[in-house]
Design a protein around this motif. Sequence first.
Motif, short mmCIF file in Angstrom:
data_model
loop_
_atom_site.label_atom_id
_atom_site.label_comp_id
_atom_site.label_asym_id
_atom_site.label_seq_id
_atom_site.Cartn_x
_atom_site.Cartn_y
_atom_site.Cartn_z
N GLN A 148 32.08 1.03 -25.12
CA GLN A 148 32.81 1.94 -24.23
C GLN A 148 31.87 2.53 -23.18
O GLN A 148 32.20 2.61 -22.00
CB GLN A 148 33.45 3.09 -25.01
CG GLN A 148 34.35 2.66 -26.16
CD GLN A 148 35.61 1.94 -25.71
OE1 GLN A 148 36.02 2.07 -24.56
NE2 GLN A 148 36.21 1.16 -26.58
N ALA A 149 30.67 2.94 -23.66
CA ALA A 149 29.71 3.56 -22.75
C ALA A 149 29.26 2.58 -21.66
O ALA A 149 29.09 2.97 -20.51
CB ALA A 149 28.50 4.07 -23.54
N GLN A 150 29.11 1.32 -22.04
CA GLN A 150 28.71 0.31 -21.05
C GLN A 150 29.75 0.19 -19.95
O GLN A 150 29.41 0.11 -18.77
CB GLN A 150 28.55 -1.06 -21.73
CG GLN A 150 27.40 -1.15 -22.69
CD GLN A 150 26.07 -1.32 -21.98
OE1 GLN A 150 26.02 -1.83 -20.87
NE2 GLN A 150 25.01 -0.88 -22.61
N PHE A 151 31.04 0.23 -20.35
CA PHE A 151 32.09 0.14 -19.34
C PHE A 151 32.09 1.36 -18.45
O PHE A 151 32.20 1.26 -17.23
CB PHE A 151 33.46 -0.03 -20.00
CG PHE A 151 33.68 -1.41 -20.52
CD1 PHE A 151 33.53 -2.50 -19.69
CD2 PHE A 151 34.02 -1.62 -21.84
CE1 PHE A 151 33.72 -3.78 -20.16
CE2 PHE A 151 34.21 -2.89 -22.33
CZ PHE A 151 34.06 -3.97 -21.49
N ALA A 152 31.95 2.53 -19.08
CA ALA A 152 31.94 3.77 -18.31
C ALA A 152 30.80 3.74 -17.29
O ALA A 152 30.98 4.08 -16.12
CB ALA A 152 31.79 4.96 -19.25
N MET A 153 29.62 3.27 -17.74
CA MET A 153 28.45 3.22 -16.88
C MET A 153 28.70 2.29 -15.70
O MET A 153 28.40 2.60 -14.57
CB MET A 153 27.27 2.71 -17.70
CG MET A 153 25.93 3.19 -17.25
SD MET A 153 24.75 2.87 -18.58
CE MET A 153 24.58 1.09 -18.49
N ARG A 154 29.28 1.12 -16.02
CA ARG A 154 29.52 0.14 -14.96
C ARG A 154 30.51 0.65 -13.94
O ARG A 154 30.37 0.40 -12.74
CB ARG A 154 30.01 -1.17 -15.57
CG ARG A 154 28.83 -1.90 -16.13
CD ARG A 154 29.17 -3.12 -16.90
NE ARG A 154 27.92 -3.55 -17.53
CZ ARG A 154 27.75 -4.67 -18.15
NH1 ARG A 154 28.74 -5.52 -18.21
NH2 ARG A 154 26.61 -4.97 -18.68
N ASN A 155 31.51 1.39 -14.41
CA ASN A 155 32.49 1.92 -13.47
C ASN A 155 31.86 2.96 -12.56
O ASN A 155 32.14 3.02 -11.37
CB ASN A 155 33.68 2.51 -14.20
CG ASN A 155 34.50 1.41 -14.85
OD1 ASN A 155 34.50 0.28 -14.36
ND2 ASN A 155 35.17 1.73 -15.92
N GLU A 156 30.95 3.77 -13.13
CA GLU A 156 30.24 4.75 -12.30
C GLU A 156 29.42 4.03 -11.23
O GLU A 156 29.39 4.42 -10.09
CB GLU A 156 29.32 5.61 -13.16
CG GLU A 156 30.07 6.78 -13.79
CD GLU A 156 29.26 7.45 -14.88
OE1 GLU A 156 28.02 7.39 -14.82
OE2 GLU A 156 29.88 8.02 -15.79
N ASP A 157 28.76 2.94 -11.66
CA ASP A 157 27.97 2.16 -10.71
C ASP A 157 28.84 1.70 -9.55
O ASP A 157 28.44 1.77 -8.40
CB ASP A 157 27.37 0.91 -11.38
CG ASP A 157 26.25 1.29 -12.34
OD1 ASP A 157 25.88 2.48 -12.32
OD2 ASP A 157 25.79 0.43 -13.10
N GLU A 158 30.05 1.22 -9.89
CA GLU A 158 30.94 0.71 -8.84
C GLU A 158 31.31 1.83 -7.87
O GLU A 158 31.36 1.63 -6.67
CB GLU A 158 32.21 0.13 -9.46
CG GLU A 158 31.98 -1.29 -9.98
CD GLU A 158 33.12 -1.76 -10.86
OE1 GLU A 158 34.21 -1.20 -10.75
OE2 GLU A 158 32.88 -2.68 -11.66
N ILE A 159 31.56 3.02 -8.43
CA ILE A 159 31.92 4.15 -7.58
C ILE A 159 30.75 4.51 -6.66
O ILE A 159 30.93 4.76 -5.47
CB ILE A 159 32.37 5.36 -8.44
CG1 ILE A 159 33.70 5.03 -9.10
CG2 ILE A 159 32.50 6.61 -7.60
CD1 ILE A 159 34.05 5.87 -10.29
N ASP A 160 29.53 4.48 -7.25
CA ASP A 160 28.34 4.80 -6.45
C ASP A 160 28.20 3.86 -5.26
O ASP A 160 27.81 4.27 -4.17
CB ASP A 160 27.07 4.70 -7.31
CG ASP A 160 27.01 5.85 -8.30
OD1 ASP A 160 27.79 6.80 -8.11
OD2 ASP A 160 26.22 5.78 -9.24
N GLU A 161 28.52 2.59 -5.49
CA GLU A 161 28.40 1.61 -4.42
C GLU A 161 29.43 1.90 -3.33
O GLU A 161 29.23 1.74 -2.19
CB GLU A 161 28.64 0.20 -4.95
CG GLU A 161 27.44 -0.33 -5.73
CD GLU A 161 27.80 -1.51 -6.61
OE1 GLU A 161 28.89 -2.07 -6.41
OE2 GLU A 161 27.00 -1.85 -7.49
#
Lengths: 439, 252
Positions: A426-439
């Motif tokens: 779950q944390a990996q997905f959350a992290m990846r989504n944050e990355d996408e938002i940052d981009e």
Amino acid sequence: MTRNVTKLHPFADSAPASRSDDPTWLSALRQDGLRRYRDAGLPTPRTEAWKYTNLRRLSRMLFQPVGSSVEDVSVPEDRLPKLDAYRAVLVNGRYRADLSRLDGMPKGVHVSGIADVLRASPAKLEPLLGRLAVHEGKPLADLNTAYLDDGFCVFIDDGAVLDKPLHLVSIGASSGTDPVCFYPRLLVSAGADCIATIVESHVGDGAYFSNGAAEIWVGAGAVLNHCKVQVEGAEAYHIADTAIHLSDRAVYDGFVFQSGGLLARNEVYASLDGEKIECRISGAYLATGKQHIDNTTFIDHVKPDCKSREVFKGVLDGTSRAVFQGKILVRKDAQKTDGFQLNKALLLSTGAEMDSKPELEIYADDVKCSHGATVGELDADALFYLRARGIDLETARNLLVAAFVDDAVGEIQNAAVREAVSEMVQAQFAMRNEDEIDE
Amino acid sequence: MALLEVKNLHASVGGKEILKGIDLVIEPGEVHAIMGPNGSGKSTLSYVLAGRDGYEVTEGSVQYDGQDLLALAPDERAGAGLFLGFQYPVEIPGVTTMNFLKTALNAVRQYREEKPLDAMQFLKYVRERAAMLNVTDDMLRRALNVGFSGGEKKRNEILQMAVLEPTLAVLDETDSGLDIDALKVVAEGVNAMRTPERSMLIITHYQRLLDYIQPDHVHVLANGRILRSGGKELALELEEKGYGAITGAEAA
């Protein structure tokens, strides 16, 4: 017909010279490993087993052998599974008693650094070390053996019960700008009728090459849960070979979670060398960006009345690539074998690629063996159903993807480990989504 | 102002025109039934209203609660109070019914600018509604619709409606595959949801469901058009004479 091909064997030149006080068998083992590695060279896609995983980039990296030990390293708690566990730590393949927490370990369970055991009681290691990892066609495991001088050593006495999981943490740390290579080693000897849960975590920062080898002996009637969490740093190369030997009535529950590294390959070989063995090797993998993640398994049914089960599930995004190669060999004597293998991958982008190669080789006649592999996209009907209930596209996708992976995570037998790994997913997905938002 | 106003709606699936000019006005609190033979476009209408991909509107408009419904994404439509009860509810392994209901409710509450319910509040909220529909705790704990019987799936759809409290509920063949006992439970659930503000569009092939849920208006859909509209007595007439009597007569 023979063809002369120039073999590349980087990493070999810095193999350590044996010290005068090393036992003869250890020097011979290292030399043998080095010779095998030099003869075979670094695998290329011309080798069937490495058809889908190309090490060309790895061979061009100028990795430096680890020099003096890195002092200022701390254990990155937030990137590890949250577990109430005993802990032992390697930094760049070197055992670190100062970072380990083994207080209160029950009687009959002995955890230490291989180097320490080699100094104190090398005879204990002689019949075990290098006896499983050495077999044909494993040049990288051979390379690990060529460098063998430290690692994790776990001895569990007959009948002993480990009350909490043992968490073995391997940390990769490049000092300065030079990428380093190191050779983590794991030896587990689980005695007859013992019960234990071992979690391996691989984590790190910077560019490095972790070339690991593990040998796991599981005695008659023993129950061993073994979960590996590969969350190496984004620039890391991780290659690991795990060889498992199972005796009569042993139960081995293995799980591999891989989401780290630029290129990662985890290879597991299990020899079901006894009767009435249960061997389960499952896994989950998440690949994104340009990651390459390879899971290769080989289950060797040697004797009758054994069961094996494999459930692997992966999610691929970006231009990542994943490989699943699963071989099941049922030898002539292995009657009444019950084997099951499943690999399912979900592709979230058109640039991602999955190569799946199941391989059944059966020589016994009374056998039940099945395998399945599917590669697909998210179910459009399911997505619409969730959206029709007000759930936005991103949340709906995450829910479905997490559910897909959770199915494989459910194969982990130890409840505490299962929950910890599920949280990590779950944390990996959350992290990846944050990355996408940052981009 | 009407809650839903469908004007001259044309829609195609895979390039084939299915809806050929639908006009329909639903006022707040009204229950409408759309009846029609197989292939008449009933389900297409429900999917177009809910915003499913692949259902292309080629002409006409749909106003919902003062806004252009067709401009909204499916989740935005749900957030605006539209609910589609599926003819074939989708099985989703790995997502429990409870988790799904909670995620959906809190998503819809966010649209309504209401605070999300915490775990305890939510449990109480769901259990009250589940009890009415004979939805057991076991069903709530299981993966969404996975291994549910036909009746369980339909009860679960109505539970979702009860949880989300929509302004307009479109129920697509909610009666299909139900025995008479299950039908009564579902109908009671739907009737309990009737309020002067909440409207419903009930899509069905058979008159049977309308014995239990009394509609204000009945429309006969055939070949992508509404051929006749009337009161609830129209449903009885259809039951008696069959679709052929109406569609055949109109075609002639």
